[in-house]
Motif scaffolding. Sequence first.
Motif, PDB file in Angstrom:
ATOM      1  N   LEU A  88     100.658  15.542  91.265  1.00  0.00           N
ATOM      2  CA  LEU A  88     100.272  15.893  92.625  1.00  0.00           C
ATOM      3  C   LEU A  88     100.259  14.685  93.539  1.00  0.00           C
ATOM      4  CD1 LEU A  88      99.261  17.944  94.665  1.00  0.00           C
ATOM      5  CD2 LEU A  88      96.936  17.560  93.826  1.00  0.00           C
ATOM      6  N   PHE A  89      99.746  13.539  93.030  1.00  0.00           N
ATOM      7  CA  PHE A  89      99.645  12.395  93.935  1.00  0.00           C
ATOM      8  C   PHE A  89     101.011  11.808  94.261  1.00  0.00           C
ATOM      9  CE2 PHE A  89     100.144   9.420  90.492  1.00  0.00           C
ATOM     10  CZ  PHE A  89     100.331   8.174  91.049  1.00  0.00           C
ATOM     11  N   ILE A  90     102.011  11.961  93.367  1.00  0.00           N
ATOM     12  CA  ILE A  90     103.369  11.525  93.691  1.00  0.00           C
ATOM     13  C   ILE A  90     103.984  12.456  94.727  1.00  0.00           C
ATOM     14  CG2 ILE A  90     105.698  11.235  92.760  1.00  0.00           C
ATOM     15  CD1 ILE A  90     104.473  10.285  90.177  1.00  0.00           C
ATOM     16  N   LEU A  91     103.730  13.766  94.591  1.00  0.00           N
ATOM     17  CA  LEU A  91     104.223  14.712  95.588  1.00  0.00           C
ATOM     18  C   LEU A  91     103.651  14.418  96.966  1.00  0.00           C
ATOM     19  CD1 LEU A  91     104.119  18.069  93.585  1.00  0.00           C
ATOM     20  CD2 LEU A  91     106.152  16.907  94.458  1.00  0.00           C
ATOM     21  N   ILE A  92     102.373  14.025  96.999  1.00  0.00           N
ATOM     22  CA  ILE A  92     101.754  13.668  98.272  1.00  0.00           C
ATOM     23  C   ILE A  92     102.482  12.493  98.905  1.00  0.00           C
ATOM     24  CG2 ILE A  92      99.668  12.708  99.325  1.00  0.00           C
ATOM     25  CD1 ILE A  92      98.047  14.364  97.336  1.00  0.00           C
ATOM     26  N   GLY A 119      94.552  10.414  91.594  1.00  0.00           N
ATOM     27  CA  GLY A 119      95.821  10.283  90.884  1.00  0.00           C
ATOM     28  C   GLY A 119      96.105   8.850  90.481  1.00  0.00           C
ATOM     29  N   ASN A 120      95.759   7.900  91.361  1.00  0.00           N
ATOM     30  CA  ASN A 120      95.945   6.490  91.027  1.00  0.00           C
ATOM     31  C   ASN A 120      95.071   6.082  89.852  1.00  0.00           C
ATOM     32  OD1 ASN A 120      97.846   4.886  92.750  1.00  0.00           O
ATOM     33  ND2 ASN A 120      96.714   5.896  94.379  1.00  0.00           N
ATOM     34  N   PHE A 141      90.994  -3.938  95.705  1.00  0.00           N
ATOM     35  CA  PHE A 141      91.667  -2.687  96.040  1.00  0.00           C
ATOM     36  C   PHE A 141      91.283  -1.596  95.043  1.00  0.00           C
ATOM     37  CE2 PHE A 141      95.665  -0.074  95.683  1.00  0.00           C
ATOM     38  CZ  PHE A 141      95.503   0.597  96.878  1.00  0.00           C
ATOM     39  N   TYR A 142      91.137  -1.973  93.768  1.00  0.00           N
ATOM     40  CA  TYR A 142      90.800  -0.987  92.747  1.00  0.00           C
ATOM     41  C   TYR A 142      89.430  -0.370  93.005  1.00  0.00           C
ATOM     42  CZ  TYR A 142      90.418   1.242  88.182  1.00  0.00           C
ATOM     43  OH  TYR A 142      90.288   2.174  87.182  1.00  0.00           O
TER      44      TYR A 142
END
Length: 342
Positions: free
Chosen positions: A4-8, A29-30, A116-117
């Motif tokens: 899903l997060f790649i599709l976003i 997703g990350n 960032f994490y």
Amino acid sequence: MLSLFILIILFLPACKSLTEDEVHKWAQGNLEELNDYHLKGKLKIRDIDHDKLREYEIEERFLNPDKLRVDIFSENIEDQQIFITEKEEVSIFHMGLQEHYKIPRGELPNKLSFLFYEVIEVLANEETDVEVEQKDSNYLLTVNYNQKGIQYFQLELDNGLKPVKLKLYREVDRPPYAEVKYKKATLDKSTVTVDDFDEKLLKMAFKSHFKPSCQLQTFDKEDFSELSISFEPYLPKTTDYDLKSTHVCEVTNWVSMGFLKGNDTKENIILIQNKLDDDKSEFKSISELHDYEYIKYEEQELLYLDDKNFNMVTWMQTSQLRLIIISPKGLDKILEFVSSIK
């Protein structure tokens, strides 16, 4: 099937919009699927009165599942600090003080607050209120945080959801106390490896007496032709070790190469090459700093130092070019490496 997060990520550049729910899913997703990232940028920190501004270079590396490394340094290499977190412990290396120590991660309330994490972790929480604004072609995310002395923070993402800028605020209507402007963001490209977190390798480098007095740059082997140094670095002719990293100080004609045998971080070797200004006289002064043992190997006169943490050999390859090999594996391994340098 694409997650899903790649599709976003694929969809957003076309629709030019981003919702709070999509931010949460992107962050989740990350956390679940991101293997690694490598960020480089400029860090600005203001003092408590907002009067003085300190500027640093910053690098941040992440390797799934729990390895984080942050390098902070200025033009003076003595200011360099390295933080390595693994689970709930932080190892701190301070170049200027030549110190290495460990503390619980919870005892660094502000030191690592600009990771960032950690920002992703906050955004992944669906209870976190995120205000999303359009900023030209980028997205500006604002979060009321109220923890660790930070009232709120702002993360700017480009339309591919890579970080552009991070600002941390202690007070409303005051300048940010910390700001990171990213100039390079590489996510999930397998550019980060376990040797980036090898504490033994770092200890060896920090204890070395051959440090350049300038900011280091990183080069890939394919980019050696771009180096602004007055000699061509030697590349060992060996199939046993792979070149993993190259750091260069162009001002002082100094090159450091890190080699690894397979993925075994215990089989590591550092090769340093430095062109001296004053032929062998400078080399002689260096040789008097410690109790070196003189060794003759393959018609080459070597200086050997046996330290409790590492072994080191140094010699003059030419009338002005000094070479140094550092390894935790003992003299025999080093001499094998010497033979591969012609």
